[in-house]
Write an enzyme that holds these catalytic residues in place. Structure first.
Site, mmCIF file in Angstrom:
data_model
loop_
_atom_site.group_PDB
_atom_site.id
_atom_site.type_symbol
_atom_site.label_atom_id
_atom_site.label_comp_id
_atom_site.label_asym_id
_atom_site.label_seq_id
_atom_site.Cartn_x
_atom_site.Cartn_y
_atom_site.Cartn_z
ATOM 1 C CB SER A 141 5.760 -2.100 11.799
ATOM 2 O OG SER A 141 5.468 -0.750 12.102
ATOM 3 N N GLY A 162 3.305 2.118 10.738
ATOM 4 C CA GLY A 162 4.319 3.157 10.590
ATOM 5 C C GLY A 162 5.110 3.452 11.846
ATOM 6 C CG HIS A 218 -5.577 1.826 5.527
ATOM 7 N ND1 HIS A 218 -5.101 2.731 6.452
ATOM 8 C CD2 HIS A 218 -4.574 0.949 5.292
ATOM 9 C CE1 HIS A 218 -3.850 2.399 6.766
ATOM 10 N NE2 HIS A 218 -3.508 1.323 6.078
ATOM 11 N N GLY A 220 3.123 -1.275 4.166
ATOM 12 C CA GLY A 220 3.089 0.147 3.835
ATOM 13 C C GLY A 220 4.472 0.632 3.422
ATOM 14 N N GLY A 221 5.178 1.246 4.370
ATOM 15 C CA GLY A 221 6.467 1.886 4.080
ATOM 16 C C GLY A 221 7.440 1.014 3.299
ATOM 17 C CD GLU A 236 -2.987 -2.510 7.400
ATOM 18 O OE1 GLU A 236 -1.957 -2.812 6.813
ATOM 19 O OE2 GLU A 236 -3.553 -1.410 7.275
ATOM 20 C CD GLU A 252 -2.592 5.328 7.047
ATOM 21 O OE1 GLU A 252 -2.639 5.407 5.800
ATOM 22 O OE2 GLU A 252 -1.635 4.812 7.674
ATOM 23 C CG ASN A 307 -1.721 1.213 1.434
ATOM 24 O OD1 ASN A 307 -1.784 2.061 0.538
ATOM 25 N ND2 ASN A 307 -2.366 1.342 2.580
ATOM 26 C CD1 TRP A 308 3.643 1.279 -2.792
ATOM 27 C CD2 TRP A 308 3.672 2.494 -4.675
ATOM 28 N NE1 TRP A 308 4.496 0.660 -3.684
ATOM 29 C CE2 TRP A 308 4.531 1.390 -4.841
ATOM 30 C CE3 TRP A 308 3.516 3.394 -5.740
ATOM 31 C CZ2 TRP A 308 5.251 1.168 -6.038
ATOM 32 C CZ3 TRP A 308 4.228 3.177 -6.916
ATOM 33 C CH2 TRP A 308 5.088 2.071 -7.056
ATOM 34 C CE LYS A 309 0.015 3.084 4.882
ATOM 35 N NZ LYS A 309 0.161 3.147 6.315
HETATM 36 P P1 13P Z 1 3.458 0.242 7.522
HETATM 37 O O1 13P Z 1 3.929 -1.036 6.891
HETATM 38 O O2 13P Z 1 4.187 1.461 7.008
HETATM 39 O O3 13P Z 1 3.419 0.153 9.013
HETATM 40 O O4 13P Z 1 1.940 0.470 7.044
HETATM 41 C C1 13P Z 1 1.032 -0.577 7.157
HETATM 42 C C2 13P Z 1 -0.199 -0.206 6.456
HETATM 43 O O5 13P Z 1 -0.935 0.659 6.884
HETATM 44 C C3 13P Z 1 -0.512 -0.911 5.185
HETATM 45 O O6 13P Z 1 -1.803 -0.665 4.775
#
Ligand code: 13P
Length: 261
Positions: free
Chosen positions: A220, A180, A104, A241-242, A174, A106, A19-21
């Site tokens: 993470s 993050g 998600h 994510g990251g 999640e 967020e 997920n590149w957000k």
């Molecule tokens: P991180 O891997 O950066 O913690 O993010 C997880 C995430 O929210 C994937 O959707």
């Protein structure tokens, strides 16, 4: 668009999703291409998905090999209409997406998305022929007050409709506090949550459907912890994510996934 996968082997086949957000300009497409090229050897064993910002869905789809699925990060519940700034599931599909993330944390936090609205997005995704990745997760205060399983149960029940199947729906656990932050739950905690969610899926959808729906872990996930997290029973993949923004990290996670099964 990838290989055909039967319902019965979905639960055994890991999915590594990125997920590149809100990250990624056209200059970032080379990381996507590097992921695609570097993961060819993993394709027989793994499913791979990248969810870039909506602006890059079409270009990324055009530039990646077929073994990498491309998805959106959210969608509106309506097919079209006067909803300035929104993107429908049909538009994502039209741009070449096969998947879409819905719910998600967020989006639940920043846009006030309730499980009911997540369910309507899930329905929209299915209407458009997309596979939905439905996210659920507890906050730190919910965890610290012993509410984790109850919160997840409520989110899971409210975010899914009765006709979901492993062919069109994936669930991602999640924990909000793990996103993050570099923190992850212990493997015992992940095992407890995933076993609980599996039980709830079986209770609602029956043994076969409930077992076949994939349960991803996200929060993470890094090259260093991927093997440990992916080895937990009932963890059928990862939502990253990251570490999905850098081809070398994402590929290292894919390699760890291959070595787990
Ligand atoms: P991180 O891997 O950066 O913690 O993010 C997880 C995430 O929210 C994937 O959707």
């Amino acid at each position: 668009m990838g290989h055909e996968v039967g319902e019965n082997d979905l639960a055994q086949r890991l999915l590594i999703a990125g997920n590149w957000k809100m990250n990624g300009l056209a200059s970032h497409l080379n990381e996507g291409r590097a992921i695609s090229e570097g993961s060819r050897a993993f394709a027989p064993q793994l499913d791979l998905l990248l969810c870039p910002p909506a602006t890059l869905v079409r270009t990324l789809r055009d530039q990646l090999d077929d073994h990498v699925f491309v998805g959106g990060q959210t969608c509106h519940h309506a097919e079209k209409g006067a909803h300035t700034g929104e993107v429908s599931a049909e538009m994502l599909r039209d741009a070449g997406a096969s998947h879409v993330i819905v719910g998600h944390s967020e989006r639940r936090a920043d846009h006030g998305e309730s499980s009911e609205s997540v369910r309507s997005k899930l329905t929209a995704a299915h209407r458009a022929g997309l596979i939905a990745v439905v996210c659920i997760g507890e906050t730190l205060s919910e965890r610290e007050t012993g509410k984790t399983l109850g919160v997840l149960e409520t989110q899971l029940a409210g975010s899914l409709h009765d006709d979901v199947s492993a062919d069109d729906t994936i669930v991602a656990y999640e924990p909000v506090w793990a996103i993050g932050t570099g923190k992850t739950p212990s493997t015992d905690d992940v095992a407890q949550v995933h076993a609980h969610l599996r039980g709830k899926l079986i209770e609602r959808f029956g043994e076969d459907r409930g077992r076949a729906i994939r349960l991803l872990y996200g929060g993470s996930v890094q090259p260093a912890n991927a093997a440990t997290l992916l080895a937990v029973p009932d963890v059928d993949g990862a939502l990253v994510g990251g570490a999905s923004l850098k081809a070398s990290d994402f590929l290292a996670i894919c390699e760890a996934a291959c070595n787990c099964r």
